[in-house]
Motif scaffolding. Structure first.
Motif, PDB file in Angstrom:
ATOM      1  N   SER A 267       0.844  -1.199   0.000  1.00 57.04           N
ATOM      2  CA  SER A 267       0.000   0.000   0.000  1.00 57.04           C
ATOM      3  C   SER A 267       0.881   1.253   0.000  1.00 57.04           C
ATOM      4  O   SER A 267       2.052   1.213   0.383  1.00 57.04           O
ATOM      5  N   ARG A 268       0.312   2.351  -0.446  1.00 53.86           N
ATOM      6  CA  ARG A 268       1.015   3.636  -0.446  1.00 53.86           C
ATOM      7  C   ARG A 268       0.046   4.705   0.035  1.00 53.86           C
ATOM      8  O   ARG A 268      -1.069   4.383   0.453  1.00 53.86           O
ATOM      9  N   SER A 269       0.478   5.939   0.001  1.00 52.08           N
ATOM     10  CA  SER A 269      -0.331   7.003   0.592  1.00 52.08           C
ATOM     11  C   SER A 269      -0.771   8.037  -0.432  1.00 52.08           C
ATOM     12  O   SER A 269      -0.134   8.233  -1.464  1.00 52.08           O
ATOM     13  N   ILE A 270      -1.867   8.675  -0.106  1.00 57.47           N
ATOM     14  CA  ILE A 270      -2.242   9.956  -0.700  1.00 57.47           C
ATOM     15  C   ILE A 270      -1.991  10.987   0.384  1.00 57.47           C
ATOM     16  O   ILE A 270      -2.227  10.730   1.566  1.00 57.47           O
ATOM     17  N   GLY A 271      -1.501  12.150  -0.001  1.00 61.80           N
ATOM     18  CA  GLY A 271      -1.231  13.142   1.025  1.00 61.80           C
ATOM     19  C   GLY A 271      -1.118  14.553   0.493  1.00 61.80           C
ATOM     20  O   GLY A 271      -1.265  14.806  -0.700  1.00 61.80           O
ATOM     21  N   VAL A 272      -0.854  15.446   1.418  1.00 60.47           N
ATOM     22  CA  VAL A 272      -0.702  16.871   1.114  1.00 60.47           C
ATOM     23  C   VAL A 272       0.779  17.212   1.096  1.00 60.47           C
ATOM     24  O   VAL A 272       1.548  16.718   1.923  1.00 60.47           O
ATOM     25  N   CYS A 273       1.165  18.046   0.161  1.00 56.56           N
ATOM     26  CA  CYS A 273       2.533  18.539   0.168  1.00 56.56           C
ATOM     27  C   CYS A 273       2.556  20.051  -0.038  1.00 56.56           C
ATOM     28  O   CYS A 273       1.671  20.622  -0.687  1.00 56.56           O
ATOM     29  N   TYR A 274       3.571  20.674   0.559  1.00 57.98           N
ATOM     30  CA  TYR A 274       3.760  22.118   0.439  1.00 57.98           C
ATOM     31  C   TYR A 274       5.229  22.440   0.713  1.00 57.98           C
ATOM     32  O   TYR A 274       5.979  21.599   1.213  1.00 57.98           O
ATOM     33  N   LEU A 275       5.631  23.657   0.399  1.00 55.98           N
ATOM     34  CA  LEU A 275       7.020  24.050   0.564  1.00 55.98           C
ATOM     35  C   LEU A 275       7.388  24.145   2.043  1.00 55.98           C
ATOM     36  O   LEU A 275       6.686  24.795   2.821  1.00 55.98           O
TER      37      LEU A 275
END
Length: 300
Positions: A267-275
């Motif tokens: 399994s892997r993830s969905i996520g949020v990314c930002y600087l």
């Protein structure tokens, strides 16, 4: 210590009230303190601003000219302070989100609705793109946050997983028997394969896993749309690699069948990314909180 801005605020209030005593009440200051502030300002400007009379005070010609500018400036400052409070209360502003078409359709929409219901005056700007494109948009400042498929290998980005997803293989009625037993990956790749395009982060993840098992894939179809993966599999064009959580409708209705493989893809993830170098805005922070609170695991 009284500042020049404080002096101008006192000056402006005296000009409106035409009285030191009335101004002192409005400013919650003593009358001598108000008189002292006006005298200090007059000394600094080297000019008389008020005519003093037994009935009160009136602006001199010079004082009237200064009052127009000072009153406008203080009004603008007050408006600015109000706007800041509005932002803090999330009653104005814009949230710029980058997201892929698939995640937008199958994952993001309910949380946009929740956020909008809580903060109805905030505007959304949604920009679609691949994970690679969205990471570039974050760095250029064109979006605040991106909702992406992980993993992402970029040390300049902060990554916050929101939930897990699983890549699985599905088929239509023609290959239905493959769902009844256990199939090795070596056996499965002998069938026509349907994958996303090579630059897709999801494709890269699955392909890397299969290469680690010594299996090189050569898909019969390479598509740019997740929905097409489902449809191509449904009409029996081959076995498609899809995200199980985004395919539940097809699986539950019997339009597709999951192929059981001996070695499941991790399994892997969905996520949020930002600087990392840019703190999240209050709006972005609240939106991320909504996503993460609702998604210790994905149940879409």
């Amino acid at each position: 210590m009284i500042t020049k801005l404080d002096l101008y605020k006192v000056f402006c209030q005296v000009g409106k009230s035409k009285s030191f005593s009335k101004a002192s009440k409005e400013l919650y200051m003593t009358q001598p303190a108000v008189s002292q502030a006006i005298m200090q300002l007059e000394r600094e400007l080297d000019i008389r601003l008020f005519n003093r009379t037994p009935k009160g005070v009136s602006l001199t010609n010079e004082g009237s000219l200064l009052f127009e500018y000072v009153n406008s400036a203080i009004n603008l400052i007050n408006v600015g302070e109000e706007k800041i409070l509005e932002f803090k209360g999330l009653t104005v502003g814009e949230l710029k989100i980058g997201v892929g078409d698939t995640i937008s359709k199958y994952f993001l929409l309910p949380y946009l609705e929740i956020f909008h219901n809580r903060y109805p005056n905030l505007k959304f700007k949604i920009i679609n793109g691949t994970t690679i494109e969205l990471c570039a948009l974050i760095k250029s400042g064109e979006i605040d946050i991106a909702i992406c498929n992980f993993p992402i290998d970029d040390p300049s980005l902060e990554l916050i997983p929101c939930g897990e997803i699983r890549d699985v293989f599905v088929c239509g009625e023609k290959y239905k028997d493959l769902s009844k037993g256990k199939l090795s990956l070596e056996e499965m790749v002998k069938y026509p394969l349907i994958f996303l395009e090579p630059n897709s982060n999801s494709r890269k993840y699955v392909e890397k896993f299969m290469l680690s098992k010594g299996i090189k894939i050569s898909p019969e179809f390479e598509l740019g749309s997740f929905d097409l993966l489902l449809e191509f599999a449904r009409i029996n064009l081959g076995i498609a690699c899809v995200v199980k959580e985004f395919s539940r409708d097809y699986l539950e209705k019997g339009l597709l069948y999951e192929v059981n493989v001996l070695e499941e893809i991790p399994s892997r993830s969905i996520g949020v990314c930002y600087l990392k170098s840019v703190p999240l805005s209050l709006a972005s922070t609240k939106f991320v909180e909504i996503l993460c609170a609702a998604n210790s695991s994905l149940n879409i």
